[in-house]
Design a protein around this motif. Structure first.
Motif, PDB file in Angstrom:
ATOM      1  N   MET A 194      45.970 -20.235 -48.475  1.00  0.00           N
ATOM      2  CA  MET A 194      45.152 -19.737 -47.374  1.00  0.00           C
ATOM      3  C   MET A 194      44.793 -20.896 -46.435  1.00  0.00           C
ATOM      4  SD  MET A 194      41.904 -17.235 -47.703  1.00  0.00           S
ATOM      5  CE  MET A 194      42.863 -15.940 -48.447  1.00  0.00           C
ATOM      6  N   ALA A 195      45.684 -21.135 -45.503  1.00  0.00           N
ATOM      7  CA  ALA A 195      45.463 -22.256 -44.591  1.00  0.00           C
ATOM      8  C   ALA A 195      44.293 -21.944 -43.663  1.00  0.00           C
ATOM      9  CB  ALA A 195      46.718 -22.507 -43.760  1.00  0.00           C
ATOM     10  N   THR A 196      43.369 -22.859 -43.570  1.00  0.00           N
ATOM     11  CA  THR A 196      42.252 -22.662 -42.667  1.00  0.00           C
ATOM     12  C   THR A 196      42.271 -23.753 -41.626  1.00  0.00           C
ATOM     13  OG1 THR A 196      41.029 -21.861 -44.552  1.00  0.00           O
ATOM     14  CG2 THR A 196      39.784 -22.228 -42.554  1.00  0.00           C
ATOM     15  N   SER A 197      42.851 -23.468 -40.491  1.00  0.00           N
ATOM     16  CA  SER A 197      42.731 -24.455 -39.438  1.00  0.00           C
ATOM     17  C   SER A 197      41.403 -24.192 -38.755  1.00  0.00           C
ATOM     18  CB  SER A 197      43.927 -24.396 -38.493  1.00  0.00           C
ATOM     19  OG  SER A 197      43.566 -23.793 -37.291  1.00  0.00           O
ATOM     20  N   ILE A 198      40.738 -25.266 -38.376  1.00  0.00           N
ATOM     21  CA  ILE A 198      39.315 -25.158 -38.071  1.00  0.00           C
ATOM     22  C   ILE A 198      39.044 -24.657 -36.655  1.00  0.00           C
ATOM     23  CG2 ILE A 198      38.977 -27.530 -37.255  1.00  0.00           C
ATOM     24  CD1 ILE A 198      36.739 -25.769 -39.830  1.00  0.00           C
ATOM     25  N   GLY A 199      40.013 -24.836 -35.754  1.00  0.00           N
ATOM     26  CA  GLY A 199      39.795 -24.443 -34.357  1.00  0.00           C
ATOM     27  C   GLY A 199      39.352 -22.997 -34.187  1.00  0.00           C
ATOM     28  N   PRO A 200      40.144 -22.045 -34.667  1.00  0.00           N
ATOM     29  CA  PRO A 200      39.757 -20.632 -34.519  1.00  0.00           C
ATOM     30  C   PRO A 200      38.431 -20.314 -35.207  1.00  0.00           C
ATOM     31  CG  PRO A 200      42.049 -20.809 -35.192  1.00  0.00           C
ATOM     32  CD  PRO A 200      41.473 -22.190 -35.265  1.00  0.00           C
ATOM     33  N   VAL A 201      38.168 -20.991 -36.335  1.00  0.00           N
ATOM     34  CA  VAL A 201      36.915 -20.752 -37.053  1.00  0.00           C
ATOM     35  C   VAL A 201      35.736 -21.133 -36.168  1.00  0.00           C
ATOM     36  CG1 VAL A 201      35.519 -21.428 -39.032  1.00  0.00           C
ATOM     37  CG2 VAL A 201      37.993 -21.130 -39.295  1.00  0.00           C
ATOM     38  N   LEU A 202      35.830 -22.322 -35.584  1.00  0.00           N
ATOM     39  CA  LEU A 202      34.703 -22.793 -34.779  1.00  0.00           C
ATOM     40  C   LEU A 202      34.546 -21.980 -33.491  1.00  0.00           C
ATOM     41  CD1 LEU A 202      34.808 -26.643 -35.266  1.00  0.00           C
ATOM     42  CD2 LEU A 202      33.455 -24.905 -36.436  1.00  0.00           C
ATOM     43  N   ASN A 203      35.666 -21.482 -32.992  1.00  0.00           N
ATOM     44  CA  ASN A 203      35.581 -20.618 -31.803  1.00  0.00           C
ATOM     45  C   ASN A 203      34.766 -19.367 -32.123  1.00  0.00           C
ATOM     46  OD1 ASN A 203      36.117 -19.733 -29.166  1.00  0.00           O
ATOM     47  ND2 ASN A 203      37.966 -18.644 -29.817  1.00  0.00           N
ATOM     48  N   VAL A 204      35.034 -18.792 -33.293  1.00  0.00           N
ATOM     49  CA  VAL A 204      34.268 -17.615 -33.715  1.00  0.00           C
ATOM     50  C   VAL A 204      32.807 -17.998 -33.927  1.00  0.00           C
ATOM     51  CG1 VAL A 204      33.955 -15.923 -35.565  1.00  0.00           C
ATOM     52  CG2 VAL A 204      36.256 -16.441 -34.736  1.00  0.00           C
ATOM     53  N   THR A 205      32.576 -19.131 -34.587  1.00  0.00           N
ATOM     54  CA  THR A 205      31.209 -19.583 -34.845  1.00  0.00           C
ATOM     55  C   THR A 205      30.426 -19.716 -33.542  1.00  0.00           C
ATOM     56  OG1 THR A 205      32.004 -20.813 -36.750  1.00  0.00           O
ATOM     57  CG2 THR A 205      29.831 -21.396 -35.915  1.00  0.00           C
ATOM     58  N   ARG A 206      31.081 -20.330 -32.579  1.00  0.00           N
ATOM     59  CA  ARG A 206      30.439 -20.584 -31.305  1.00  0.00           C
ATOM     60  C   ARG A 206      30.081 -19.268 -30.603  1.00  0.00           C
ATOM     61  NH1 ARG A 206      33.667 -24.425 -27.162  1.00  0.00           N
ATOM     62  NH2 ARG A 206      32.633 -23.789 -25.239  1.00  0.00           N
ATOM     63  N   ARG A 207      31.015 -18.321 -30.637  1.00  0.00           N
ATOM     64  CA  ARG A 207      30.755 -17.033 -30.002  1.00  0.00           C
ATOM     65  C   ARG A 207      29.574 -16.329 -30.668  1.00  0.00           C
ATOM     66  NH1 ARG A 207      30.177 -12.286 -29.494  1.00  0.00           N
ATOM     67  NH2 ARG A 207      30.039 -11.993 -31.724  1.00  0.00           N
ATOM     68  N   GLU A 208      29.568 -16.372 -31.998  1.00  0.00           N
ATOM     69  CA  GLU A 208      28.489 -15.722 -32.743  1.00  0.00           C
ATOM     70  C   GLU A 208      27.147 -16.334 -32.393  1.00  0.00           C
ATOM     71  OE1 GLU A 208      28.123 -13.434 -35.535  1.00  0.00           O
ATOM     72  OE2 GLU A 208      29.905 -12.690 -34.526  1.00  0.00           O
ATOM     73  N   LEU A 209      27.100 -17.652 -32.401  1.00  0.00           N
ATOM     74  CA  LEU A 209      25.822 -18.320 -32.155  1.00  0.00           C
ATOM     75  C   LEU A 209      25.293 -17.985 -30.775  1.00  0.00           C
ATOM     76  CD1 LEU A 209      26.083 -21.842 -33.799  1.00  0.00           C
ATOM     77  CD2 LEU A 209      24.442 -20.029 -34.294  1.00  0.00           C
ATOM     78  N   ARG A 219      40.206 -19.028 -25.659  1.00  0.00           N
ATOM     79  CA  ARG A 219      40.262 -20.060 -26.708  1.00  0.00           C
ATOM     80  C   ARG A 219      40.923 -19.517 -27.963  1.00  0.00           C
ATOM     81  NH1 ARG A 219      35.397 -21.962 -24.395  1.00  0.00           N
ATOM     82  NH2 ARG A 219      34.252 -20.373 -25.554  1.00  0.00           N
ATOM     83  N   ALA A 220      40.606 -18.266 -28.286  1.00  0.00           N
ATOM     84  CA  ALA A 220      41.240 -17.669 -29.463  1.00  0.00           C
ATOM     85  C   ALA A 220      42.744 -17.553 -29.255  1.00  0.00           C
ATOM     86  CB  ALA A 220      40.634 -16.297 -29.744  1.00  0.00           C
ATOM     87  N   ARG A 221      43.160 -17.463 -28.001  1.00  0.00           N
ATOM     88  CA  ARG A 221      44.579 -17.355 -27.687  1.00  0.00           C
ATOM     89  C   ARG A 221      45.229 -18.719 -27.528  1.00  0.00           C
ATOM     90  NH1 ARG A 221      47.012 -12.751 -29.030  1.00  0.00           N
ATOM     91  NH2 ARG A 221      45.848 -10.928 -28.406  1.00  0.00           N
ATOM     92  N   GLY A 222      44.484 -19.766 -27.852  1.00  0.00           N
ATOM     93  CA  GLY A 222      45.095 -21.089 -27.897  1.00  0.00           C
ATOM     94  C   GLY A 222      44.871 -21.964 -26.685  1.00  0.00           C
TER      95      GLY A 222
END
Ligand SMILES: Nc1ncnc2c1ncn2[C@@H]1O[C@H](COP(=O)(O)OP(=O)(O)OP(=O)(O)O)[C@@H](O)[C@H]1O
Ligand SMILES: [Mg+2]
Lengths: 310, 248
Positions: free
Chosen positions: B1-16, A104-107
């Motif tokens: 500082m563009a924050t597209s939300i997809g990668p952010v939520l992917n990290v959030t999900r992994r952390e949780l 997912r991180a890779r798109g």
């Protein structure tokens, strides 16, 4: 689409007063498998960390597929697959969950993330352990998870820091096979301490030491630098006598006797094989072994990195 | 500082997902629930007051968070650096800011979930009397925002060191500073010699003052902006610290 290329321009990294990488410049093109060699602390990992955008260079820069690693780091990182030294991964996750996260991180989104994680699991022979947490895997399996993670998006540039460290001989073979399979349309940079790996896998080798590039050559070219290159080794019944005869040959520069093996080194540009087999025949020596030496990589490595001529 | 939300939520999900596969999360939730119960019903004299509201409950949250939030935040970056996964994470195609926000959100949602699990307290007070549920809702919101402020500080401090214990102590100290600024005993140190503008500035930094406003049911935009600013500024600092320290 930019041309496949890594171009390092006077890449340097200083840690305080220590110069870990010192104005390294090189270019790598498509289809090249570059072996990064050098003693411990030479700066191999540091160079890789800069190429992959983890460390900012102290000075200089590099372009990956035309993207500047400092100015345009994200674009450069997108085209790279990276196995960091030691293959770090999130130990509490299962192999499958971890690879899905990377996908997912890779798109990849939704189903395609799951599919590509599955494909990577298959590719690295992880089918036995996909639901196991990574921290409970053996060292070799962890390394394979790290490799799976690096190739999941089929990157055009692969940077692998000691990819076969900790693998058993079968897995080493498998991984080399995998790398060779992928190599035709990619750039692959690997660092390794296994010299036979360079021979088996790479079509180019760079030896660095103290952050500086010492040698940039093909593995064959490296081997040819060995003083053993084109030497003849023979095992003969009366080695002392043979030694004294052979050392008289005009084509021989030097003769060495070690542990019953007699090695004859050629004078510059001379070939020895025929003249030695003639001599053997003339003198009727009992020879149990006679071989042409290709050269020894480990000796070249020592010679280049320590200036040592053994 | 563009924050597209997809990668952010992917990290959030992994952390949780990581939180619940380790005992830390459950230990935190149990301690949080037990402590808020103890504080509310025993120390806060919930019953004796004879008033149907949750003031005794909320009033102890700042002190509870002072230790519990750094305990959650200490591992955020210290652990990534210790295990080397920070190198993996930050060579993926996402910015350090996205990674910082992603991890922060996971911890913040987690604290939010712990907070929601205190609903029996709310049921109790509704059973016993007729509280103003609007005020209670505001209290929950204020409490969660304040937890976010603490958490942003803890996250930043955990990027300073790879040692979780050190990260914990640093967080508690800084959080304590933010908590106390504005209390009379701190203000007395400054009053008399410091200019009034500085006094006001210090007082306005206090978590307590802003939290008190919200938990009284007065949702003032200024208080919301205050917490949003605190969180943003500390997460920006977190990103900078991370960029500076990630390689050590
Ligand atoms: N974070 C750091 N702080 C200070 N010095 C560092 C840091 N990381 C690496 N170095 C130093 O930089 C030099 C190069 O290290 P690097 O890890 O690149 O070597 P290497 O060629 O990968 O070695 P090895 O074969 O042992 O993996 C070493 O002298 C190392 O001690
Ligand atoms: Mg290394």
């Amino acid at each position: 689409m930019n041309d496949l290329c890594i171009e390092a321009r006077a890449l340097s990294k200083h840690y305080g007063g220590l110069v870990a990488v010192d104005e390294l410049s090189f270019e790598v093109g498509a289809g090249e498998v570059l072996g990064f060699l050098g003693p411990n602390g030479a700066g191999k990992s540091t160079t890789m960390k800069m190429l992959t955008g983890f460390l900012a260079p102290t000075s200089g820069t590099a372009l990956v597929n035309g993207h500047d690693i400092v100015e345009d780091s994200l674009a450069a990182r997108r085209s790279i697959g990276y196995l960091p030294e030691g293959a770090p991964s999130y130990g509490e996750m299962t192999v499958r969950r971890f690879l899905e996260f990377i996908a997912r991180a890779r798109g990849f989104e939704g189903k395609s993330a799951i599919t590509s994680a599955g494909a990577a699991i298959e590719r690295l022979n992880l089918d036995r352990v996909p639901e196991q947490t990574i921290e409970t895997l053996s060292k070799g399996f962890k390394r394979r998870v790290g490799l799976a993670q690096a190739i999941i998006h089929d990157p055009s540039v692969l940077i692998l820091d000691e990819p076969t460290d900790g693998l058993d001989p079968n897995q080493k073979h498998e991984v080399r096979h995998l790398i060779r399979d992928m190599s035709s349309e990619k750039i692959i940079v690997i660092s390794t301490h296994l010299l036979e790996e360079v021979d088996a896998l790479c079509n180019r080798a760079m030896i660095i030491s103290d952050g500086r590039l010492l040698v940039d050559d093909t593995p064959q070219g490296l081997i040819a630098r060995s003083r053993y290159h084109d030497a003849i080794t023979l095992v003969v019944e009366q080695p002392e006598k043979a030694a004294s005869v052979l050392s008289e040959l005009p084509q021989a520069r030097k003769v060495e006797l070690r542990e019953g093996e007699l090695t004859v080194f050629p004078a510059d540009g001379k070939k020895l094989f025929e003249v030695i087999s003639d001599t053997v025949r003339e003198n009727n020596w009992q020879v149990s072994e006679l071989r042409l030496e290709a050269g020894r990589l480990d000796e070249v490595f020592r010679q280049v990195t320590q200036g040592e001529v053994s | 500082m563009a924050t597209s939300i997809g990668p952010v939520l992917n990290v959030t999900r992994r952390e949780l997902s990581g939180y619940f596969s380790t005992p830390v999360a459950w230990v935190f939730i149990v301690i949080f629930l037990v402590m808020s119960g103890v504080f509310t019903f025993y120390i806060g004299s919930f019953y004796e007051r004879g008033i149907a509201d949750l003031e005794p409950f909320f009033q102890f949250h700042p002190w509870l968070y002072l230790f519990l939030v750094p305990a959650i935040g200490m591992r955020l970056w210290a652990e990534e650096r210790r295990s080397g996964t920070v190198e993996l994470l930050l060579t993926l195609p996402l910015t350090a800011w996205q990674a910082v926000v992603g991890k922060f959100l996971a911890a913040w949602f987690f604290v939010g979930a712990a907070l929601l699990l205190t609903f029996p307290v709310w049921l109790t007070v509704n059973y016993l009397g007729q509280p103003d549920n609007g005020v209670i809702l505001a209290g929950y919101l204020g409490s969660w925002l304040m937890a976010g402020g603490f958490l942003a500080i803890a996250s930043c401090m955990s990027a300073v060191t790879r040692n979780q214990v050190v990260a914990f102590i640093l967080s508690v100290v800084v959080c304590f500073g933010f908590l106390l600024s504005g209390l009379p005993m701190v203000m007395n140190l400054f009053s008399g010699w410091a200019p009034q503008a500085l006094l006001d500035a210090i007082a306005s930094f206090s978590f307590l003052a802003h939290f008190a406003d919200i938990s009284r049911g007065v949702i003032d935009l200024r208080d919301l902006v205050y917490f949003a600013l605190v969180i943003t500024v500390w997460l920006l600092a977190n990103t900078i610290v991370l960029e500076l320290k990630k390689a050590d």
